[in-house]
Design an enzyme around this catalytic site. Structure first.
Site, PDB file in Angstrom:
ATOM      1  N   HIS A   1      -8.024  -4.968  -1.659  1.00  0.00           N
ATOM      2  CA  HIS A   1      -6.832  -4.239  -1.228  1.00  0.00           C
ATOM      3  C   HIS A   1      -6.073  -5.072  -0.201  1.00  0.00           C
ATOM      4  CE1 HIS A   1      -4.268  -0.792  -0.711  1.00  0.00           C
ATOM      5  NE2 HIS A   1      -4.434  -0.830   0.590  1.00  0.00           N
TER       6      HIS A   1
ATOM      7  N   SER B   1       0.835  -1.191   0.000  1.00  0.00           N
ATOM      8  CA  SER B   1       0.000   0.000   0.000  1.00  0.00           C
ATOM      9  C   SER B   1       0.882   1.258   0.000  1.00  0.00           C
ATOM     10  CB  SER B   1      -0.951  -0.035   1.205  1.00  0.00           C
ATOM     11  OG  SER B   1      -1.959   0.948   1.085  1.00  0.00           O
TER      12      SER B   1
ATOM     13  N   ASP C   1      -9.348  -3.322  -6.770  1.00  0.00           N
ATOM     14  CA  ASP C   1      -8.904  -2.725  -5.508  1.00  0.00           C
ATOM     15  C   ASP C   1      -9.802  -1.542  -5.163  1.00  0.00           C
ATOM     16  OD1 ASP C   1      -7.522  -1.291  -3.468  1.00  0.00           O
ATOM     17  OD2 ASP C   1      -5.640  -2.205  -4.082  1.00  0.00           O
TER      18      ASP C   1
END
Length: 580
Positions: A395, A240, A366
Site C-alpha cells: 500500500h 489512498s 495491497d
C-alpha cells in the site's frame, strides 16, 4: 488368563517401550537441532503470514513482474501518452529485503527515507469558515532560490502546477508525500499539498470535517488555484483515500474541471468491499486497528468540536475504522448507516463520468485496499483512463533498488504527467451546467449557530442567502436575472377570450424573435434544477423515472380527486337548470 487379555497387555507394554525409546532418542539429539526446527517452523509461518515472495523472485532471476495495463482499445490517452511511458511498459522489481507487501507498507510509514526540505505554508479559508493548510514546494526552492509566497509565483507563470491530495490521516509531512513532492519540484514543477481539515497542525474552525467522499475542499482549492494562476496547467495526484476523493471529484465535475490530467494511487475504489476485506484476516485486522488508532488521535486533537457533533464515548472506544465511522463520520455527515456512507462515497460509481486523462495505479497484493474492489470493466470502458496494476507493491510502498530509497510509483506518475503535459491530449475546461452533488455549497456561507445538511451529507453552518444576483452562462452570451426581469417588465400580459394567459411584446414585430429566445432560455433555466433533482432522486433511490411518476400520481390522487369533485360540483350548482 485369556489370549485376548494377554495380547492387549502386550500391546500396551510395547507402546510404552516405543515411547521410552523415542524419549531416549530425543534426549540424545543436541539442543541446536530443536532450535533449528523451531526456527524453520516460525520462518515458514512468517513467510506465509507476511506474504513474502523472495523465493519466487530468486526463481525468476530477480526479473520482476510486468506492469499490466487495462485501457480502451480506442483510447487516445493510451496511444498518445501511456504508450510512451517506459515505466508503464517495463517490469517492477521489489527491493529484495522488502519482498513483502506488509514490510513495504510498514517500512514506508515508520522509516520511508523521505527527502529533506521545507515547505512554504499558505492558510486558506473555505467559504464555510473552515481552514486548510496549503504547503508549497516551488521549483525555485529546490533549485536554490529563496522565493516565498505570495511572490513566489506570478499570475502569468506557466510552470505546471501539481496539487497533491494525501490519504487518511496523512499530511504534507508523510514520507510518501514528500517523495512525490520533491521529485516533481526537482523536475521543474510547482507543487502544493492540500492538507485535509484538522491535519497539518491546523485546528477545526467550522462544523465540517473531511471524509472519504468529501470533495468540496478539493473543488474549492482547485478553483482557487486556477483563478490565481490561470496560465499554469494544473494536475492532481491522489493517494489512498485522497485518490478516492480525487476520482469522485473528477466524476462529479466531468468536463467542467480545470485540471489537465490526474493520477490515482492505491485507491480503495469501493469502500464497502474494502471494509469487508480489512476485517477478513488477522493481518488485515491489525491494519484496521492501526488505522483506528490514527483516527482516534485525530479526534483527540479536535475533541471540543467532535464531542458536540458526534458520539465521543463511542469514538474513544472505537477499535476499528468502522467503529469510528459509526460513532463519528456517519453522524457528522448525516448518513443513515455506515454502509450507506461507504456506498455513496465510493469513487467506483463515478468512474464512468471521468473526462480527464487519468492514470490509476494499484497493487494486487495491497494489504489495505484490496484488488477485489478495482473496477476493471469501468476503467476499460472509459477512454480517458489507463489502469496500471502490479503484482507486488503493498500500500503506497513500491520500493525499488537495493537501497530502497526510491518509490516506483513516484517515477511512473512523473513520467505520465510529463508526457501528457507535452502532448495535445491535455484536458481543457469546458464550462457546463453543474450536475454534481456539490451544488449545495455554491452560495456564500459563514459561521453561525445553525447547521445545514449538504447533498454530500456533510454538516455546515447555515446563513442567509447573500447572493443578490446569479448569472446563467450560455454558449454565446450571458443573461443575468436583472436582464431577464427587465425584459419581462417590457412585455405586456394580455388574456385572450379563452382565458389563456399570453405574453406579447410591446414592439412585437421587431423584437418578438429575440424575446422568444430569451423566454425559452429562461424556462430552460427554471426547469434545469427540477430535472437535476429528479435525476439525483432516481440515482439515489435506484428507481426508474416511470416508477417515481407512478408513485407521485398514486399518492397525490386523493387530493386531486377531492379538489376536482369540489370544483365541478361548484360549477354544476351555478349552472342554470330548466324547469320541467
Amino acid at each position: 488368563m485369556s489370549n485376548g487379555t494377554i495380547s492387549a497387555t502386550f500391546d500396551v507394554s510395547a507402546a510404552a517401550a516405543a515411547g521410552e525409546l523415542l524419549l531416549q532418542a530425543a534426549t540424545v539429539l543436541p539442543p541446536i537441532y530443536y532450535l533449528i526446527a523451531v526456527f524453520l517452523f516460525v520462518g515458514a509461518f512468517l513467510y506465509n503470514f507476511l506474504e513474502f515472495h523472495l523465493l519466487s523472485d530468486i526463481l525468476h532471476g530477480f526479473m520482476g513482474d510486468p506492469v499490466e495495463l487495462t485501457f480502451n482499445p480506442e483510447s487516445e490517452i493510451y496511444h498518445g501518452v501511456a504508450s510512451k511511458c517506459r515505466s508503464l511498459h517495463g517490469r517492477y522489481l521489489v527491493t529484495p529485503w522488502l519482498a513483502s507487501p506488509h514490510l513495504q507498507t510498514v517500512f514506508l510509514n515508520f522509516l520511508g527515507r523521505p527527502p529533506s526540505f521545507k515547505y512554504n505554508r499558505q492558510i486558506y479559508r473555505t467559504r464555510d469558515g473552515g481552514t486548510i493548510a496549503l504547503d508549497w514546494l516551488l521549483f525555485s526552492d529546490v533549485a536554490g532560490g529563496s522565493a516565498q509566497l505570495p511572490t513566489g509565483i506570478s499570475k502569468e507563470d506557466s510552470t505546471p502546477l501539481l496539487v497533491m491530495v494525501p490519504g487518511l490521516t496523512s499530511d504534507s509531512a508523510s514520507a510518501y508525500v514528500k517523495h512525490l513532492v520533491y521529485k516533481m519540484a526537482k523536475s521543474g514543477w510547482n507543487v502544493v499539498v492540500g492538507n485535509h481539515r484538522g491535519l497539518g497542525g491546523m485546528s477545526i474552525t467550522s462544523d465540517c470535517f473531511y471524509n472519504a467522499g468529501w470533495t468540496e475542499d478539493v473543488r474549492e482549492v482547485i478553483n482557487y488555484l486556477h483563478k490565481e494562476y490561470p496560465n499554469a496547467p494544473m494536475y492532481a495526484v491522489g493517494t489512498s483515500i485522497g485518490a478516492n476523493i480525487l476520482v469522485k471529484y473528477l466524476g462529479e465535475e466531468g468536463e467542467n474541471t480545470p485540471l489537465a490530467g490526474a493520477t490515482s494511487i492505491c485507491s480503495p475504489w469501493d469502500l464497502v468491499v474494502c471494509d469487508r476485506f480489512i476485517n477478513r484476516k488477522l493481518a488485515q485486522r491489525l491494519y484496521d486497528r492501526a488505522l483506528a488508532i490514527g483516527l482516534k488521535g485525530y479526534a483527540e486533537l479536535h475533541q471540543s468540536v467532535l464531542s458536540r457533533l458526534a458520539n465521543w464515548e463511542g469514538i474513544s472506544k472505537s477499535c476499528s475504522v468502522r467503529d469510528f465511522d459509526n460513532h463519528a463520520t456517519r453522524l457528522i455527515a448525516n448518513y443513515e448507516t455506515v454502509d450507506t456512507y461507504y456506498r455513496r462515497c465510493s469513487s467506483v460509481s463515478y468512474v464512468a463520468n471521468v473526462s480527464v486523462p487519468l492514470l490509476c495505479i494499484s497493487a494486487i497484493d495491497d494489504p489495505v485496499c484490496t484488488s477485489e474492489a478495482i473496477p476493471w470493466d469501468e476503467c476499460r470502458a472509459n477512454k480517458k483512463i489507463v489502469l496500471a496494476t502490479t503484482t507486488h507493491g503493498g500500500h503506497l510502498g513500491y520500493f525499488q533498488g537495493l537501497t530502497g530509497k526510491q518509490l516506483w510509483w513516484v517515477g511512473a506518475v512523473y513520467e505520465f504527467l510529463s508526457v501528457l503535459h507535452n502532448s495535445p491530449f491535455m484536458h481543457h475546461q469546458k464550462k457546463t451546467e453543474a450536475t454534481g452533488l456539490h451544488s449545495a455549497l455554491e452560495s456564500t456561507i459563514d459561521q453561525s449557530p445553525y447547521v445545514n445538511i449538504t447533498e454530500d451529507g456533510m454538516l455546515s453552518p447555515a446563513t442567509e442567502n447573500t447572493l443578490t444576483e446569479s448569472t446563467v452562462t450560455h454558449s454565446n452570451k450571458e443573461i443575468t436575472e436583472s436582464e431577464i426581469s427587465a425584459e419581462i417588465d417590457e412585455t405586456a400580459k394580455t388574456s385572450s377570450k379563452d382565458g389563456v394567459l399570453r405574453i406579447t411584446s410591446k414592439n412585437e414585430n421587431s423584437v418578438k424573435k429575440d424575446k422568444g429566445e430569451n423566454i425559452s432560455e429562461t424556462v430552460a433555466d427554471v426547469m434545469y434544477p427540477i430535472k437535476r433533482s429528479v435525476h439525483e432522486l432516481r440515482k439515489y433511490q435506484g428507481k426508474s423515472i416511470w416508477l417515481l411518476a407512478y408513485i407521485a400520481f398514486m399518492t397525490s390522487w386523493p387530493l386531486i380527486g377531492s379538489l376536482s369533485f369540489f370544483f365541478f360540483r361548484k360549477r354544476y350548482n351555478k349552472a342554470p337548470r330548466k324547469n320541467n
